[in-house]
Design a protein around this motif. Structure first.
Motif, PDB file in Angstrom:
ATOM      1  N   SER A 262       0.824  -1.214   0.000  1.00 29.55           N
ATOM      2  CA  SER A 262       0.000   0.000   0.000  1.00 29.55           C
ATOM      3  C   SER A 262       0.855   1.259   0.000  1.00 29.55           C
ATOM      4  O   SER A 262       0.544   2.244  -0.674  1.00 29.55           O
ATOM      5  N   LYS A 263       1.960   1.215   0.737  1.00 24.71           N
ATOM      6  CA  LYS A 263       2.795   2.406   0.896  1.00 24.71           C
ATOM      7  C   LYS A 263       3.713   2.649  -0.290  1.00 24.71           C
ATOM      8  O   LYS A 263       3.987   3.807  -0.650  1.00 24.71           O
ATOM      9  N   HIS A 264       4.175   1.596  -0.932  1.00 26.29           N
ATOM     10  CA  HIS A 264       5.242   1.754  -1.923  1.00 26.29           C
ATOM     11  C   HIS A 264       4.844   1.389  -3.351  1.00 26.29           C
ATOM     12  O   HIS A 264       5.701   1.441  -4.246  1.00 26.29           O
TER      13      HIS A 264
ATOM     14  N   THR B 170      -1.608   0.848  -5.955  1.00 31.23           N
ATOM     15  CA  THR B 170      -2.535  -0.268  -5.727  1.00 31.23           C
ATOM     16  C   THR B 170      -3.660  -0.336  -6.752  1.00 31.23           C
ATOM     17  O   THR B 170      -4.362  -1.352  -6.820  1.00 31.23           O
ATOM     18  N   ILE B 171      -3.859   0.730  -7.544  1.00 33.28           N
ATOM     19  CA  ILE B 171      -4.909   0.695  -8.575  1.00 33.28           C
ATOM     20  C   ILE B 171      -4.325   0.443  -9.958  1.00 33.28           C
ATOM     21  O   ILE B 171      -5.035   0.460 -10.957  1.00 33.28           O
ATOM     22  N   SER B 172      -3.021   0.183  -9.995  1.00 36.85           N
ATOM     23  CA  SER B 172      -2.367  -0.094 -11.271  1.00 36.85           C
ATOM     24  C   SER B 172      -2.824  -1.443 -11.827  1.00 36.85           C
ATOM     25  O   SER B 172      -3.139  -2.373 -11.075  1.00 36.85           O
ATOM     26  N   SER B 173      -2.844  -1.554 -13.142  1.00 36.92           N
ATOM     27  CA  SER B 173      -3.211  -2.814 -13.798  1.00 36.92           C
ATOM     28  C   SER B 173      -2.008  -3.750 -13.930  1.00 36.92           C
ATOM     29  O   SER B 173      -2.153  -4.894 -14.378  1.00 36.92           O
ATOM     30  N   GLU B 174      -0.828  -3.276 -13.544  1.00 39.71           N
ATOM     31  CA  GLU B 174       0.363  -4.125 -13.615  1.00 39.71           C
ATOM     32  C   GLU B 174       0.240  -5.299 -12.646  1.00 39.71           C
ATOM     33  O   GLU B 174      -0.311  -5.149 -11.550  1.00 39.71           O
ATOM     34  N   PRO B 175       0.769  -6.466 -13.001  1.00 40.02           N
ATOM     35  CA  PRO B 175       0.754  -7.595 -12.060  1.00 40.02           C
ATOM     36  C   PRO B 175       1.582  -7.261 -10.818  1.00 40.02           C
ATOM     37  O   PRO B 175       2.490  -6.422 -10.854  1.00 40.02           O
ATOM     38  N   LEU B 176       1.257  -7.935  -9.730  1.00 35.66           N
ATOM     39  CA  LEU B 176       1.859  -7.601  -8.443  1.00 35.66           C
ATOM     40  C   LEU B 176       3.378  -7.705  -8.477  1.00 35.66           C
ATOM     41  O   LEU B 176       4.082  -6.849  -7.927  1.00 35.66           O
ATOM     42  N   HIS B 177       3.923  -8.741  -9.106  1.00 38.49           N
ATOM     43  CA  HIS B 177       5.377  -8.902  -9.079  1.00 38.49           C
ATOM     44  C   HIS B 177       6.087  -7.752  -9.780  1.00 38.49           C
ATOM     45  O   HIS B 177       7.207  -7.382  -9.409  1.00 38.49           O
ATOM     46  N   LYS B 178       5.434  -7.151 -10.774  1.00 37.51           N
ATOM     47  CA  LYS B 178       6.020  -5.993 -11.445  1.00 37.51           C
ATOM     48  C   LYS B 178       6.015  -4.781 -10.512  1.00 37.51           C
ATOM     49  O   LYS B 178       6.973  -4.010 -10.462  1.00 37.51           O
ATOM     50  N   ARG B 179       4.911  -4.593  -9.785  1.00 38.17           N
ATOM     51  CA  ARG B 179       4.824  -3.466  -8.867  1.00 38.17           C
ATOM     52  C   ARG B 179       5.803  -3.630  -7.697  1.00 38.17           C
ATOM     53  O   ARG B 179       6.425  -2.669  -7.248  1.00 38.17           O
TER      54      ARG B 179
ATOM     55  N   ILE C  37       9.763  -1.419  -5.571  1.00 35.96           N
ATOM     56  CA  ILE C  37       9.981  -1.051  -4.168  1.00 35.96           C
ATOM     57  C   ILE C  37      11.490  -0.954  -3.923  1.00 35.96           C
ATOM     58  O   ILE C  37      12.242  -1.860  -4.293  1.00 35.96           O
ATOM     59  N   PRO C  38      11.971   0.116  -3.306  1.00 34.88           N
ATOM     60  CA  PRO C  38      13.418   0.263  -3.069  1.00 34.88           C
ATOM     61  C   PRO C  38      14.014  -0.935  -2.336  1.00 34.88           C
ATOM     62  O   PRO C  38      13.388  -1.524  -1.447  1.00 34.88           O
ATOM     63  N   LEU C  39      15.236  -1.277  -2.708  1.00 40.73           N
ATOM     64  CA  LEU C  39      15.914  -2.405  -2.087  1.00 40.73           C
ATOM     65  C   LEU C  39      16.039  -2.221  -0.573  1.00 40.73           C
ATOM     66  O   LEU C  39      15.951  -3.193   0.190  1.00 40.73           O
ATOM     67  N   ALA C  40      16.226  -0.976  -0.136  1.00 37.19           N
ATOM     68  CA  ALA C  40      16.353  -0.702   1.296  1.00 37.19           C
ATOM     69  C   ALA C  40      15.108  -1.112   2.071  1.00 37.19           C
ATOM     70  O   ALA C  40      15.193  -1.507   3.239  1.00 37.19           O
TER      71      ALA C  40
END
Length: 461
Positions: free
Chosen positions: A289-291, A294-303, A307-310
């Motif tokens: 939710s934060k990074h 969440t309304i993107s049509s991209e598959p979850l693994h792409k989103r 997310i930053p490596l940190a």
């Protein structure tokens, strides 16, 4: 005897027919009986051998012979500190003779694993592909399917795209790795000069593994345009072909033996502990939710790959303590060192001569009731601020290596495990069942004599 003495048939025969009677030296209990029987028990049921003998003595050290070699088993706070701190206790030499599988032949040298951000999308892509192949429901064996996935991910990160996408070569590589691991039988280790089936399998597996990887290193060496893949990075650093192959083999083996088992057990424990599974899922949902959009049509693994490596490394405290607890309970194995100093050295008040091997079982720390309340219970809360049971003594937790030899692949291993846990827990609801498809009456327990022998837990997804 020289510290680098080799195993000879004469030395073995001298040791085989020597009966050693129990006696007490000034600094240690010496095991009696036939040395070959002690050696056989050590190689076949190491955990039972070590702790069975520790339970017979009030001391923190005992000696025994493996053929002509002297091995010192240790336990206790002072011995543990010296074992992990003293650089005269050599890591590489410790494994050369006492471990006969791939770990004997390919030990990490000076390399420490690089972890570019590009690794994250690769890992998530591999997990997503496997999940699509597993389907949406059915019966699932984590100790096979997850191990296969970890092997695939590690090969991709450490080699090149040509090998990572050649699934037949990956299947062959994995087969030879397991052939090599299974070739480390007591007979093969105690009678290395005899051309046994295990020895022949070991030689064939060593040759095949080296040949397959050499082929891909040669391809990358001959490539006109270097890539950003691992083999090309190592070539650019000036590493030669032999060093690259040994490095890749050693890290892949560590992933196959440790990383895969860790994430399998994590899924089993979370499957049997709904409270902690819900905590982990809530943490994952918050990060998504934060990074991510969440309304993107991209598959979850792409989103997730954005997310930053940190965040993956530092902002998953609940996942981190779950993995920490899983490793504490399940991955209790024996570490080895060898005294390569010129003088007799002191470990916890005991003398270790030049050339002697030292064996330390992590069970001594990880399942110690003086450190951990109800040590056999899965309880990640034991690490929370104010409790911190793993800090009750120096090196009370040694799961990732400590002191002079921390695990060089820790960052990669953690990233692979987190990528699997995040996508698996967001993609599936599952229940743990036994081999008959029934809900188990109790949680399966690891076999400390062979951590890879657990094959009794399945998932319904």
């Amino acid at each position: 005897m020289s510290a680098n003495a080799s195993l000879t048939s004469k030395g073995w025969l001298d040791s085989l027919f020597a009966i050693r009677f129990s006696w007490i030296r000034k600094d240690a209990t010496e095991l009696g009986g036939y040395s070959v029987i002690n050696a056989w028990n050590f190689f076949s049921k190491r955990f039972d051998f070590l702790w069975g003998n520790f339970n017979k003595t009030t001391g923190n050290l005992f000696r025994f012979k493996i053929l002509q070699y002297s091995v010192v088993a240790i336990r206790g706070d002072e011995a543990r500190k010296a074992f992990f701190h003293d650089k005269n206790l050599n890591f590489t030499e410790g494994y050369k003779i006492l471990v006969g599988s791939v770990r004997r032949n390919y030990v990490l040298g000076e390399h420490h694993l690089f972890l570019p951000f590009a690794v994250l999308p690769i890992c998530l892509e591999d997990v997503n592909k496997r999940m699509l192949a597993w389907g949406k429901d059915g019966r699932f064996d984590p100790f096979r399917n997850i191990n296969d996935l970890v092997f695939q991910m590690t090969v991709r990160v450490l080699t090149c795209d040509e090998l990572a996408t050649n699934y037949e070569d990956i299947r062959i590589l994995q087969k030879y790795y397991w052939d090599l691991e299974k070739s480390a039988t007591p007979t093969a280790l105690l009678l290395p000069w005899i051309p046994s089936p295990a020895k022949k399998k070991k030689l064939a597996a060593n040759k095949a593994l080296y040949t397959i990887l050499k082929n891909y290193v040669d391809k990358r060496t001959a490539a006109q345009t270097p890539s950003a893949e691992a083999i090309d990075i190592l070539l650019e650093k000036g590493d030669n072909e032999h060093d690259i192959i040994n490095f890749v083999l050693s890290v892949i083996f560590a992933a196959l033996i440790n990383t895969g088992m860790n994430v399998c057990w994590a899924l089993v424990y979370l499957g049997c502990n709904p409270e902690w599974r819900n905590k982990v899922k809530a943490e994952i949902d918050e990060i998504i939710s934060k990074h991510t959009d969440t309304i993107s049509s991209e598959p979850l693994h792409k989103r997730l790959s954005g997310i930053p490596l940190a965040v993956w490394e530092d902002d998953m405290p609940i996942v981190d303590v779950v993995l920490r607890e899983v490793i504490r309970i399940t991955l209790n194995q024996t570490f080895f060192r060898r005294n390569m100093s010129d003088d007799i050295m002191d470990i916890g008040g005991h003398k270790i001569a030049r050339g002697e091997f030292v064996a330390y079982s992590t069970y001594d720390a990880h399942m110690n009731p003086d450190f951990y309340e109800n040590p056999e219970m899965f309880d990640p809360d034991r690490y929370k601020p104010g409790k911190e049971e793993d800090k009750k003594s120096t090196f009370a937790y040694v799961g990732w290596g400590v002191g002079s030899y921390p695990c060089p692949g820790m960052k990669l291993a953690k990233l692979e495990m987190k990528a699997i846990l995040v996508l698996f827990l967001t993609g599936y609801d599952y229940s743990v069942v036994d081999s008959s498809g029934n809900y188990p009456k109790s949680l399966p327990k690891p076999n400390y004599n062979d951590i890879h022998s657990v094959r009794i837990s399945y998932f319904y997804i």
